[in-house]
Scaffold this motif. Structure first.
Motif, mmCIF file in Angstrom:
data_model
loop_
_atom_site.group_PDB
_atom_site.id
_atom_site.type_symbol
_atom_site.label_atom_id
_atom_site.label_comp_id
_atom_site.label_asym_id
_atom_site.label_seq_id
_atom_site.Cartn_x
_atom_site.Cartn_y
_atom_site.Cartn_z
ATOM 1 N N LEU A 199 -80.583 136.365 41.610
ATOM 2 C CA LEU A 199 -81.013 137.190 41.641
ATOM 3 C C LEU A 199 -80.662 138.334 40.625
ATOM 4 N N ARG A 200 -81.758 139.822 40.729
ATOM 5 C CA ARG A 200 -81.636 140.449 39.595
ATOM 6 C C ARG A 200 -80.819 141.905 39.825
ATOM 7 N N LEU A 201 -79.904 142.564 39.728
ATOM 8 C CA LEU A 201 -79.075 144.227 40.547
ATOM 9 C C LEU A 201 -79.012 144.808 39.149
ATOM 10 N N THR A 202 -79.710 145.715 39.990
ATOM 11 C CA THR A 202 -78.732 146.963 39.416
ATOM 12 C C THR A 202 -77.986 148.244 40.941
ATOM 13 N N LEU A 203 -77.752 148.526 39.582
ATOM 14 C CA LEU A 203 -76.914 149.755 40.311
ATOM 15 C C LEU A 203 -76.918 151.594 38.975
ATOM 16 N N VAL A 204 -77.659 152.260 40.691
ATOM 17 C CA VAL A 204 -77.666 153.506 39.291
ATOM 18 C C VAL A 204 -76.878 154.374 40.097
ATOM 19 N N HIS A 205 -75.831 155.075 39.288
ATOM 20 C CA HIS A 205 -75.397 156.443 39.620
ATOM 21 C C HIS A 205 -75.964 157.820 39.499
ATOM 22 N N ASN A 206 -76.716 158.584 40.170
ATOM 23 C CA ASN A 206 -77.323 159.507 39.060
ATOM 24 C C ASN A 206 -77.393 160.028 38.245
ATOM 25 N N LYS A 207 -78.653 158.814 38.578
ATOM 26 C CA LYS A 207 -78.969 158.299 37.160
ATOM 27 C C LYS A 207 -79.298 157.803 35.776
ATOM 28 N N VAL A 208 -77.780 157.423 36.164
ATOM 29 C CA VAL A 208 -77.209 156.583 35.091
ATOM 30 C C VAL A 208 -77.633 155.041 35.098
ATOM 31 N N VAL A 209 -77.188 153.918 34.702
ATOM 32 C CA VAL A 209 -77.831 152.612 34.731
ATOM 33 C C VAL A 209 -76.078 152.537 35.183
ATOM 34 N N VAL A 210 -75.607 152.219 35.756
ATOM 35 C CA VAL A 210 -73.539 152.126 36.216
ATOM 36 C C VAL A 210 -73.261 150.512 36.303
ATOM 37 N N TRP A 211 -74.688 149.468 35.697
ATOM 38 C CA TRP A 211 -73.758 148.000 36.302
ATOM 39 C C TRP A 211 -75.329 147.474 36.648
ATOM 40 N N GLN A 212 -75.595 146.487 35.799
ATOM 41 C CA GLN A 212 -76.914 145.051 35.990
ATOM 42 C C GLN A 212 -76.862 144.241 35.366
ATOM 43 N N LYS A 213 -77.104 143.510 36.114
ATOM 44 C CA LYS A 213 -77.276 142.020 35.851
ATOM 45 C C LYS A 213 -78.539 141.051 36.495
ATOM 46 N N GLY B 196 -85.087 137.871 51.624
ATOM 47 C CA GLY B 196 -85.573 136.542 50.373
ATOM 48 C C GLY B 196 -85.630 137.656 48.895
ATOM 49 N N ALA B 197 -85.394 138.587 48.952
ATOM 50 C CA ALA B 197 -85.527 139.104 47.705
ATOM 51 C C ALA B 197 -84.840 138.529 46.329
ATOM 52 N N SER B 198 -85.551 138.771 45.308
ATOM 53 C CA SER B 198 -84.702 138.236 43.983
ATOM 54 C C SER B 198 -84.919 138.995 42.866
ATOM 55 N N SER B 199 -85.144 140.304 43.328
ATOM 56 C CA SER B 199 -84.904 141.612 42.693
ATOM 57 C C SER B 199 -84.322 142.834 43.528
ATOM 58 N N ILE B 200 -82.727 143.239 43.466
ATOM 59 C CA ILE B 200 -82.781 144.682 43.712
ATOM 60 C C ILE B 200 -82.354 145.890 43.136
ATOM 61 N N ASP B 201 -82.710 147.104 44.352
ATOM 62 C CA ASP B 201 -82.352 147.896 42.599
ATOM 63 C C ASP B 201 -81.599 148.925 43.374
ATOM 64 N N VAL B 202 -80.606 149.348 43.248
ATOM 65 C CA VAL B 202 -79.554 150.134 43.967
ATOM 66 C C VAL B 202 -79.417 151.958 43.629
ATOM 67 N N LYS B 203 -79.701 152.663 44.380
ATOM 68 C CA LYS B 203 -79.328 153.453 43.644
ATOM 69 C C LYS B 203 -78.905 154.865 44.399
ATOM 70 N N LEU B 204 -77.801 155.064 43.748
ATOM 71 C CA LEU B 204 -76.841 156.051 44.423
ATOM 72 C C LEU B 204 -76.718 158.189 44.027
ATOM 73 N N ASP B 205 -76.973 158.756 45.067
ATOM 74 C CA ASP B 205 -76.442 159.995 43.828
ATOM 75 C C ASP B 205 -75.184 161.138 44.664
#
Ligand code: ADP
Ligand code: MG
Length: 338
Positions: free
Chosen positions: A181-195, A31-40
């Motif tokens: 849904l609020r969603l973000t993608l961070v790659h190597n500490k840089v936000v590369v995409w968000q909604k 039931g998440a309404s906010s998800i943060d994805v981090k990749l290294d």
């Protein structure tokens, strides 16, 4: 037994994007309404998914990553009215066999969050208090550390970039199907995409595909009884120049079956056929229209067990669905194309 576990897990967990899909779906099921994805390092060093969902009850934590434990299915009947993305209880346990996994979680009843470190077998080896709010954070380090060949696959820059693109495409698909849904993608500490969270499908398309793509699209609906099929979507406007809004990859043709992003060869073929006449000859080979098609059928009439990653579904009434899609196209464009 270790080898058996490793082999069977490597069939469930095949790639960075596949790990991410499982973790995302667990967050959505919670039931998440906010998800943060981090990749290294393209996910090879770290894949982390943080959500604000229900969290995992303390009583469930010892078994959460035990293969075939699931909090979602109790009986065969449940499987027939399945509303959750997960149901096999296989993902978390399988990831443990091919990476270093820790889970930090807090439910509304818990005072503080606890971080659990899991071993190869998915058992808790240590736990300590942590400072996170309600929800769950799953952290996957050193993916495929014990599968050198699988890891080798990502040894070129090209493969890594392709994987990151697939990750982004996957996030876009969920962003479309889950406008709130609020969603973000961070790659190597840089936000590369968000909604950001938005109100409806149209706004979600706006946020993901951009205003010019949306300007070319038209909302459409189709409902059929017996067998019951709902189609909803955004298709190119009759006057739109489809060749200019189409893409050479299927990455802008979004097909969902009961809210799951899927690859459906026959539906895709039908859609492409329909628009082929509008592409110039040298384009026709590999053009894919920009559109969204949501197919909704009774849960009992689909089988998502076809492939471990659940991206392919078996429709019980495939022919009926294809006929309905054709009827929708005819109603939109007013002519039969074949
Ligand atoms: P499944 O999703 O098929 O039930 P998984 O192996 O993906 O199986 O997850 C096992 C169990 O762990 C889930 O049934 C759920 O109870 C719990 N779980 C995993 N991730 C989360 C999450 N992000 N939030 C809440 N519970 C979770
Ligand atoms: Mg799951």
């Amino acid at each position: 037994p270790d080898t058996v576990r490793l082999l069977s897990s490597s069939q469930v967990i095949t790639s960075v994007v596949n790990v991410l899909k499982e973790l995302l779906e667990n967050s959505l099921d919670a039931g998440a309404s906010s998800i943060d994805v981090k990749l290294d390092n393209y996910g090879l060093d770290r894949i982390e998914v943080r959500d604000n969902g229900l969290g995992i009850k303390a009583a469930d934590t010892p078994v959460m990553a035990v293969r075939h434990f699931t909090s979602k299915i109790c009986s065969h009947d449940d499987l027939e009215r399945l509303q959750t993305y997960g149901f096999r209880g296989e993902a978390l346990g399988s990831v443990c066999a091919v990476a270093e996994v820790s889970v930090t979680t807090k439910t509304a009843e818990d005072d503080i969050s606890i971080q659990y470190v899991l071993n190869f077998m998915g058992q808790i080896v240590s736990q300590k208090p942590s400072h996170l709010g309600q929800g769950t954070t799953v952290s996957v380090l050193k993916l495929f550390k014990n599968l050198p060949v699988r890891r080798q696959y990502y040894s070129t820059n090209k493969k890594c970039k392709e994987e990151l693109k697939k990750v982004q495409d996957l996030l876009v698909a969920y962003a479309i199907i889950k406008p709130e849904l609020r969603l973000t993608l961070v790659h190597n500490k840089v936000v590369v995409w968000q909604k950001a969270k938005v109100a409806d499908l149209r706004s979600a398309l706006h946020a993901t595909l951009g205003p010019s793509a949306v300007a070319n699209l038209l909302p459409c609906h189709y409902h059929q009884e017996q067998p019951e099929i709902f189609l909803d979507g955004y298709f190119p406007k009759p006057e739109a120049d489809v060749s200019s809004t189409s893409s050479s990859h299927p990455d802008k043709t979004f097909i969902f079956v009961n809210n799951r992003p899927v690859h459906h060869k026959d539906i895709m073929k039908l859609l492409r056929q329909h628009y082929t006449a509008q592409y110039s000859e040298d384009q026709a080979q590999n053009r894919y229209p920009t559109l969204v098609l949501k197919v909704t059928v009774p849960p009992s009439s689909i089988d998502v067990n076809l492939t471990p990653d659940k991206t392919q579904v078996l429709l019980q009434n495939k022919e009926a669905v294809l006929t309905a899609v054709e009827a929708l196209l005819v109603s939109l464009y007013g002519y039969q194309c074949d």
